[in-house]
Design a protein around this motif. Structure first.
Motif, PDB file in Angstrom:
ATOM      1  N   ASP A 156     -27.894 -26.275  -7.807  1.00  0.00           N
ATOM      2  CA  ASP A 156     -28.949 -25.744  -8.664  1.00  0.00           C
ATOM      3  C   ASP A 156     -29.914 -24.857  -7.877  1.00  0.00           C
ATOM      4  O   ASP A 156     -30.312 -23.785  -8.344  1.00  0.00           O
ATOM      5  N   CYS A 165     -42.770 -31.445 -10.827  1.00  0.00           N
ATOM      6  CA  CYS A 165     -42.668 -30.162 -11.525  1.00  0.00           C
ATOM      7  C   CYS A 165     -43.645 -30.091 -12.693  1.00  0.00           C
ATOM      8  O   CYS A 165     -44.280 -29.057 -12.926  1.00  0.00           O
ATOM      9  N   GLU A 203     -35.230 -22.494 -21.431  1.00  0.00           N
ATOM     10  CA  GLU A 203     -34.047 -23.345 -21.362  1.00  0.00           C
ATOM     11  C   GLU A 203     -32.780 -22.523 -21.121  1.00  0.00           C
ATOM     12  O   GLU A 203     -32.581 -21.481 -21.737  1.00  0.00           O
ATOM     13  N   SER A 242     -38.685 -33.967 -11.915  1.00  0.00           N
ATOM     14  CA  SER A 242     -39.518 -33.737 -13.095  1.00  0.00           C
ATOM     15  C   SER A 242     -40.995 -34.046 -12.899  1.00  0.00           C
ATOM     16  O   SER A 242     -41.860 -33.296 -13.354  1.00  0.00           O
ATOM     17  N   SER A 285     -34.110 -28.155 -10.773  1.00  0.00           N
ATOM     18  CA  SER A 285     -33.640 -29.447 -11.282  1.00  0.00           C
ATOM     19  C   SER A 285     -34.715 -30.320 -11.898  1.00  0.00           C
ATOM     20  O   SER A 285     -34.501 -31.513 -12.091  1.00  0.00           O
ATOM     21  N   CYS A 309     -31.277 -26.295 -14.498  1.00  0.00           N
ATOM     22  CA  CYS A 309     -30.536 -27.471 -14.960  1.00  0.00           C
ATOM     23  C   CYS A 309     -30.674 -27.667 -16.468  1.00  0.00           C
ATOM     24  O   CYS A 309     -31.458 -27.001 -17.128  1.00  0.00           O
ATOM     25  N   SER A 354     -36.011 -31.626 -14.976  1.00  0.00           N
ATOM     26  CA  SER A 354     -35.329 -31.629 -16.272  1.00  0.00           C
ATOM     27  C   SER A 354     -36.170 -32.114 -17.451  1.00  0.00           C
ATOM     28  O   SER A 354     -35.744 -32.010 -18.596  1.00  0.00           O
ATOM     29  N   THR A 406     -37.649 -23.835 -11.894  1.00  0.00           N
ATOM     30  CA  THR A 406     -37.280 -25.101 -11.268  1.00  0.00           C
ATOM     31  C   THR A 406     -35.763 -25.254 -11.274  1.00  0.00           C
ATOM     32  O   THR A 406     -35.116 -25.035 -12.303  1.00  0.00           O
ATOM     33  N   SER A 442     -31.977 -29.746 -19.704  1.00  0.00           N
ATOM     34  CA  SER A 442     -33.132 -30.597 -19.986  1.00  0.00           C
ATOM     35  C   SER A 442     -32.665 -32.019 -20.240  1.00  0.00           C
ATOM     36  O   SER A 442     -31.489 -32.272 -20.520  1.00  0.00           O
ATOM     37  N   SER A 473     -41.619 -30.164 -17.945  1.00  0.00           N
ATOM     38  CA  SER A 473     -41.542 -29.516 -16.632  1.00  0.00           C
ATOM     39  C   SER A 473     -41.578 -27.997 -16.706  1.00  0.00           C
ATOM     40  O   SER A 473     -41.834 -27.334 -15.699  1.00  0.00           O
ATOM     41  N   ILE A 474     -41.291 -27.430 -17.874  1.00  0.00           N
ATOM     42  CA  ILE A 474     -41.373 -25.972 -18.011  1.00  0.00           C
ATOM     43  C   ILE A 474     -42.309 -25.602 -19.162  1.00  0.00           C
ATOM     44  O   ILE A 474     -42.066 -24.643 -19.891  1.00  0.00           O
ATOM     45  N   ARG A 517     -35.885 -23.036 -16.189  1.00  0.00           N
ATOM     46  CA  ARG A 517     -35.145 -23.985 -15.367  1.00  0.00           C
ATOM     47  C   ARG A 517     -33.672 -23.602 -15.260  1.00  0.00           C
ATOM     48  O   ARG A 517     -33.142 -22.872 -16.095  1.00  0.00           O
TER      49      ARG A 517
END
Length: 293
Positions: free
Chosen positions: A221, A21, A274, A18, A39, A55, A41, A37, A57, A45-46, A53
């Motif tokens: 992932d 990222c 997400e 995280s 992983s 993974c 989370s 990304t 969150s 990060s996004i 992502r």
């Protein structure tokens, strides 16, 4: 990131965790470069409509963990040990704490640590022991978890350990002391011993490539991430001569239109980046990760 741009990068698969990222996503936003990304989370990060992502969150992991404990460990006393200085750990714990209260999970003590105190956990473990906890929630990475398990064993602390995807890798981290991870439980979208053909093929290929090492959630992932990018790029009709920004605009739309059946589950994405997929409960048994029925 700048080095990769200099080499001609047009889309980014990364980063792993995280903190990095969250730093990099600000740069990809400036360049309007598509980023996925595997992983990272943390919610941040996004940040931006260009980032997605693979993974779960942190908030989703915290909520799912509280729900699972409420269902499977009803009436049990729960303690938590988390890293208050880490966005992954603190983000999960914050949502876990709120959801646990709503679901009636009795959290008898919550013990924090920071990077400066991430080697000696005797104080936190003593508090857990005094609390009479039956289950200890560890929303942390496997490096700290291995130390906690080792120190808890020396103290004679007998509890059920429960964590999230960050615990995946604790067996390897413990090395010769891997037996200390026996019975550790975690929620993760990937179970290496799952019986579906896709997971079996990936696990076999990974073990063959990496000296019989069992792939963790982080490996799964990243593996899925490459096929997700491929699926979205094909959906969007991406060609190598397109600009970074044009690729990004096309990928943003395509990501909300695809469904990918990966080793970490069957996934779709909303415009906020997400994923939607189902976590699996796993327990470490005889040195391997085993799905919980």
């Amino acid at each position: 990131y700048n080095t990769l741009k200099d080499k001609g990068m047009q889309m980014l698969m990364g980063t792993v965790t995280s903190g990095p990222c969250t730093a990099v996503v600000a740069k990809t936003a400036e360049d309007n470069m598509f980023q996925l990304t595997p992983s990272g989370s943390a919610v941040e990060s996004i940040k931006g409509d260009h980032a997605f992502r693979v993974c779960f969150s942190d908030p989703n992991q915290g909520i799912a963990s509280a729900d699972y404990l409420a269902e499977k460990f009803a009436g049990k006393k729960v303690a938590a040990i988390y890293n208050s200085a880490d966005v992954y750990s603190s983000g999960i714990f914050e949502k876990f704490s709120a959801q646990a209260q709503e679901k009636g999970v009795e959290v008898v003590t919550a013990q924090a640590f920071t990077k400066d105190s991430a080697q000696d956990f005797t104080v936190q473990l003593q508090k857990v022991k005094e609390s009479g906890a039956d289950v200890v929630f560890l929303p942390i990475y496997y490096q700290e978890a291995a130390l906690i398990l080792t120190q808890a064993d020396k103290m004679g602390l007998d509890v059920t350990w429960f964590g999230c995807d960050g615990l995946d890798g604790v067996i390897q981290q413990l090395g010769a002391d891997a037996s200390l991870a026996e019975g550790v439980m975690l929620l993760t979208p990937f179970v290496a011993d799952a019986e579906d053909e896709k997971t079996q093929a990936f696990t076999a290929a990974y073990k063959a490539a990496y000296n019989d090492l069992v792939p963790t959630q982080f490996a799964a992932d990243a593996y899925d991430a490459m096929y997700i990018i491929k699926a979205a790029a094909e959906k969007a009709g991406i060609t190598p001569d397109m600009s970074v920004s044009d690729i990004c605009e096309a990928m943003k739309t395509a990501m909300t239109q695809i469904e990918v059946a990966g080793v970490t589950g069957t996934m779709t994405w909303s415009a906020d980046g997400e994923p939607t997929k189902t976590p699996n409960a796993m327990v470490i048994k005889d040195g391997t990760y085993t799905a919980v029925a």
